[in-house]
Design an enzyme around this catalytic site. Structure first.
Site, PDB file in Angstrom:
ATOM      1  CG  HIS A  26      -6.964  36.810   7.662  1.00 58.57           C
ATOM      2  ND1 HIS A  26      -7.710  36.599   8.165  1.00 58.57           N
ATOM      3  CD2 HIS A  26      -5.295  36.352   7.968  1.00 58.57           C
ATOM      4  CE1 HIS A  26      -6.697  35.849   9.490  1.00 58.57           C
ATOM      5  NE2 HIS A  26      -5.217  36.351   8.538  1.00 58.57           N
ATOM      6  N   PRO A  27      -7.027  39.544   7.199  1.00 56.28           N
ATOM      7  CG  PRO A  27      -5.865  40.631   8.892  1.00 56.28           C
ATOM      8  CD  PRO A  27      -5.756  41.021   7.228  1.00 56.28           C
TER       9      PRO A  27
END
Ligand SMILES: Cc1cc2nc3c(=O)[nH]c(=O)nc-3n(C[C@H](O)[C@H](O)[C@H](O)COP(=O)(O)OP(=O)(O)OC[C@H]3O[C@@H](n4cnc5c(N)ncnc54)[C@H](O)[C@@H]3O)c2cc1C
Ligand SMILES: NC(=O)c1ccc[n+]([C@@H]2O[C@H](COP(=O)([O-])OP(=O)(O)OC[C@H]3O[C@@H](n4cnc5c(N)ncnc54)[C@H](OP(=O)(O)O)[C@@H]3O)[C@@H](O)[C@H]2O)c1
Length: 564
Positions: free
Chosen positions: A539-540
């Site tokens: 992430h991200p």
């Protein structure tokens, strides 16, 4: 040192033939030819059984590695163990691997200039007029987009930003020059004899090599590998060869092409149209039938829509019938008349440049294949081989773009060439695996895929046995930049009968190439939907979307994202 080399050969019981260039008439011109062939300007220049080994140090290194002994034991019936025709991705890889395995190898490479006069050095399509310059121009275009985004991230600049085509091309050509030179050095280091001549079979086990000056030489070999690739096709309409260019010309064009008509709608066409538009040019794509034939239909249309968002204009179901010059110059002005493929309608347009990207013809017609009986497909001109890349003539093999029905991609040619050399000379048995080859179309928004399209998967497994998971997604980098929230798209096609094994992977996203590579390996390992769900995302990133796919296409649930 030279005395030590003589002693080395004498200790091996080998007679040396010594030519002292300062003692013979025309020694200087012999030296000139020698350095042209070998890229070595110093003496001594040592050849063993016609293979250039190098100077003293190289000879001792070859002795230590065992190469020298192998070269001394060559079959005298032929000049070489292997002659490779074509010095692109496939040919270079095969020739070098065979040489590493101790074989005496010659590589012939020759570039016939394009009708507009473009020509280049060793390395083939990928290095000179394909993947490398294309990807660098794609990068140039992406940087333009990054500039636009940068204001939203707080960068302030008042001056108008302009792009210089000449600066970009010069820098890219300089990089290509270094890559091509690197290939020459690698051949020399591996004692592959490189000859810059056009190869053509004249009889069994024998080729004629014709250089730029028309001088001919003849060489024999026990085995041959054909890796001559393809060249852009022309339309055969009035004005095409005179006034149009192809990717062979565009990627080293000295001046900005201006308003451009791109004819064709597959990888080459869309990638070139994409970076030209990204550089701020007015671009029209003339599509005969569909975008990206052979790719997933849904994805192909999404690629087209993303290009349209960037300002590319698509003229669908038209083909050009005439190209006329209105004004000379670089780039000049051309009038194109096109007719509808569905009716009698004709349209006219004025462009600075017309880029033909209507497919590529394999370089097999002038190879003398008929003289030795190598079978080619009558329809495509491509070489027919068995699953070991062997042609209808047992001692002749072929790899790369010249093959019938195989993916036309650099890593495929490289892998096939390397494995072929290992099977021929290294006692290995691994064959090139042409299944699940990942690929990426480098349009401004990249499209990466591996495995089947939805259409092909339905044909192979039946639509009712498939689960198709998909979603639109909004890359984090696009949020602050206020770019469209419903353009990037991820899709996997799973076979229910094999525990939801992923048989098709598709992504339309920034850096799709980087994303697809890893998932392709996972697919080789039997990736399933469950395994994707079990994988923790990073992430991200864009790639993490594949670990959270839940909505099937069949459910019809909304996949749109909220945006600016
Ligand atoms: C614009 C463009 C972009 C591309 N982008 C990508 C990409 O991003 N990724 C990717 O994987 N692939 C890409 N490709 C495809 C890739 O370039 C080819 O698949 C790859 O180069 C094929 O390698 P090859 O060895 O078969 O042939 P080539 O690389 O074409 O090499 C063949 C060589 O043989 C020479 N030759 C031909 N006939 C003779 C003869 N009789 N004697 C001596 N020499 C001869 C040719 O001049 C050439 O140097 C692209 C292609 C194009 C056109
Ligand atoms: N990123 C990459 O990996 C990459 C990039 C570039 C190229 N390549 C490789 O290079 C290969 C060649 O690509 P390509 O784009 O040159 O060729 P291609 O895939 O053979 O596509 C040819 C295109 O030209 C159109 N066309 C053919 N004849 C036409 C005519 N007479 N008038 C108008 N349009 C016509 C075709 O339309 P129809 O659909 O109507 O036939 C098609 O859109 C590809 O297979 C690919 O593997 C790879």
């Amino acid at each position: 040192m030279w005395t030590q080399v003589k002693e080395l050969f004498s200790s091996l019981g080998v007679d040396c033939n010594i030519l002292e260039l300062d003692q013979v008439d025309e020694g200087a011109s012999v030296q000139e030819v020698l350095s042209e062939i070998t890229n070595q300007r110093t003496v001594p220049s040592i050849f063993v059984n016609k293979v250039h080994v190098g100077g003293c140090d190289h000879t001792f290194q070859a002795h230590q590695s065992g190469l020298l002994q192998q070269l001394l034991q060559q079959d005298p019936a032929y000049d070489y163990d292997l002659i490779v025709i074509g010095g692109g991705s496939g040919g270079l890889s095969c020739a070098q691997e065979a040489a590493v395995l101790g074989k005496k190898v010659m590589l012939l490479d020759f570039v016939v200039p394009s009708p507009r006069g473009a020509s280049w050095g060793l390395g083939g399509t990928c290095v000179n007029v394909g993947c490398i310059p294309k990807k660098l121009m794609h990068q140039a275009a992406l940087l333009g987009q990054a500039l636009t985004d940068s204001r939203k991230f707080g960068w302030e600049y008042s001056q108008q930003v302009k792009h210089s085509w000449a600066t970009m091309t010069e820098a890219i050509q300089s990089h290509i020059g270094s890559l091509s030179w690197g290939h020459r050095l690698a051949l020399r280091e591996k004692a592959v004899t490189y000859v810059n001549s056009y190869g053509e079979f004249v009889e069994h086990h024998k080729v004629k090599a014709t250089n730029e000056k028309g001088q001919e030489a003849f060489y024999t070999a026990a085995k041959f590998v054909i890796a001559t690739g393809e060249r852009p096709r022309y339309l055969g309409i009035q004005g095409d060869k005179e006034y149009c260019i192809t990717s062979d010309d565009l990627l080293s064009l000295p001046c900005c092409p201006g308003a451009t008509l791109v004819v064709g709608a597959s990888c080459v066409a869309l990638e070139c149209a994409g970076f030209l538009a990204g550089l701020g040019l007015e671009v029209t794509v003339m599509v005969r039938s569909v975008l990206l034939r052979g790719f997933d239909r849904d994805m192909a249309e999404r690629v087209g829509a993303s290009m349209q968002q960037l300002g590319v204009r698509f003229l669908r179901k038209f083909v050009p019938v005439q190209v006329q010059q209105l004004e000379k110059g670089l780039p000049g002005r051309l009038k194109v008349v096109a007719k509808s493929t569905e009716g009698t309608e004709t349209v006219e347009g004025i462009y600075n440049t017309v880029l033909l990207a209507v497919g590529r013809d394999s370089c097999t017609k002038k190879l003398g294949l008929e003289k030795i009986g190598v079978n080619i497909s009558e329809k495509t001109g491509k070489i027919l081989v068995n699953d070991e890349e062997q042609t209808s003539v047992p001692y002749v093999y072929a790899v790369g773009d010249v093959l019938e029905g195989k993916p036309r991609l650099t890593p495929v040619a490289v892998q096939a060439g390397k494995l072929l050399a290992r099977r021929l000379f290294g006692g290995r048995s691994e064959k090139c695996d042409y299944v699940n080859v990942p690929t990426v179309v480098f349009t401004p928004l990249e499209y990466g895929c591996c495995g089947y399209s939805e259409e092909k998967a339905s044909e192979v497994y039946q639509a009712e046995n498939l689960n198709v998971y998909h979603t639109l997604f909004w890359p984090l980098e696009w949020t602050v930049a206020c770019r469209d929230s419903n353009t990037c798209y991820a899709k996997i096609i799973c076979n229910k009968l094999e525990n939801d094994r992923v048989v098709g992977f598709h992504v339309l996203a920034p850096n799709a190439g980087e994303i697809t590579q890893g998932f392709a390996t996972a697919m080789k390992c039997g990736l399933t939907k469950q395994l994707l769900g079990d994988t923790i995302g990073i992430h991200p990133t864009c790639g993490e979307v594949f670990t959270t796919l839940e909505i099937t296409k069949a459910s019809g649930l909304d996949i749109t994202q909220k945006g600016c």
